[in-house]
Design a protein around this motif. Structure first.
Motif, PDB file in Angstrom:
ATOM      1  N   UNK A  99       0.812  -1.218   0.000  1.00 16.64           N
ATOM      2  CA  UNK A  99       0.000   0.000   0.000  1.00 16.64           C
ATOM      3  C   UNK A  99       0.845   1.267   0.000  1.00 16.64           C
ATOM      4  N   UNK A 100       2.117   1.155   0.239  1.00 15.84           N
ATOM      5  CA  UNK A 100       3.056   2.272   0.199  1.00 15.84           C
ATOM      6  C   UNK A 100       4.435   1.676  -0.127  1.00 15.84           C
ATOM      7  N   UNK A 101       5.231   2.411  -0.912  1.00 21.75           N
ATOM      8  CA  UNK A 101       6.563   1.901  -1.252  1.00 21.75           C
ATOM      9  C   UNK A 101       7.637   2.794  -0.654  1.00 21.75           C
ATOM     10  N   UNK A 102       8.524   2.160   0.104  1.00 19.45           N
ATOM     11  CA  UNK A 102       9.677   2.844   0.680  1.00 19.45           C
ATOM     12  C   UNK A 102      10.912   2.095   0.201  1.00 19.45           C
ATOM     13  N   UNK A 103      11.879   2.844  -0.329  1.00 20.01           N
ATOM     14  CA  UNK A 103      13.035   2.241  -0.986  1.00 20.01           C
ATOM     15  C   UNK A 103      13.839   1.318  -0.078  1.00 20.01           C
ATOM     16  N   UNK A 104      14.110   1.761   1.145  1.00 21.47           N
ATOM     17  CA  UNK A 104      14.949   0.983   2.047  1.00 21.47           C
ATOM     18  C   UNK A 104      14.395   1.038   3.462  1.00 21.47           C
ATOM     19  N   UNK A 105      14.509  -0.085   4.151  1.00 23.40           N
ATOM     20  CA  UNK A 105      14.026  -0.180   5.524  1.00 23.40           C
ATOM     21  C   UNK A 105      14.968  -1.062   6.326  1.00 23.40           C
TER      22      UNK A 105
END
Length: 161
Positions: A99-105
């Motif tokens: 539902x949301x994209x974050x490049x790095x976690x």
């Protein structure tokens, strides 16, 4: 650098008229990893089966990546971030896409990173909104301690993010 399955890669190759099995694509990616040309990141939010089949792939050297790009500043920046973060955090590094994209976690650290060549320039309001919104949404799920947007040459602090 986009989440992609081996099946999708095989279908893309087949669309050019070349027949290839999904297992061959998987083998070629593994060979590139064993030759220290590529590394892969798993989606933190994926089910176990998807963690094995849908990954983001990065080159271990920006020089290799630049061979395949024309005007790829954003891709080179994201790949450089991936290289640095992988060296620092190893297997803890992943990405988030649900539902949301974050490049790095780095979930254990509560640390999320977006990579965008520019977010403040003219016509970049949509980029700024997209990158900050993704971090804010992820924060509601994981209660992050640190959220960063890496850019080429812009500095600033975004309150509430």
């Amino acid at each position: 650098m986009q989440p992609i399955s081996y099946n999708r890669v095989a279908n893309l190759i087949r669309s050019t008229g070349t027949n290839i099995a999904v297992s061959s694509v998987s083998d070629y990616v593994r060979y590139a990893q064993e030759a220290c040309m590529l590394f892969s990141l798993e989606n933190y939010a994926s089910k176990f089966v998807e963690k094995e089949t849908v990954k983001k792939h990065y080159f271990v050297d920006n020089g290799l990546l630049s061979i395949f790009l024309f005007n790829g500043d954003t891709a080179l920046l994201e790949n450089l971030c991936a290289i640095h973060l992988r060296k620092r955090y190893g297997e803890e590094l992943c990405y988030y896409n649900k539902n949301v994209e974050v490049d790095f976690l780095i979930a254990e650290e509560g640390y999320a990173i977006q990579a965008s060549y520019s977010i403040y320039g003219e016509g970049m309001q949509d980029t700024f909104e997209r990158e900050t919104k993704a971090l804010k949404q992820l924060d509601t799920f994981l209660s992050l301690k640190r959220m960063v947007i890496v850019t080429n040459d812009e500095e600033g602090t975004v309150l509430g993010c």
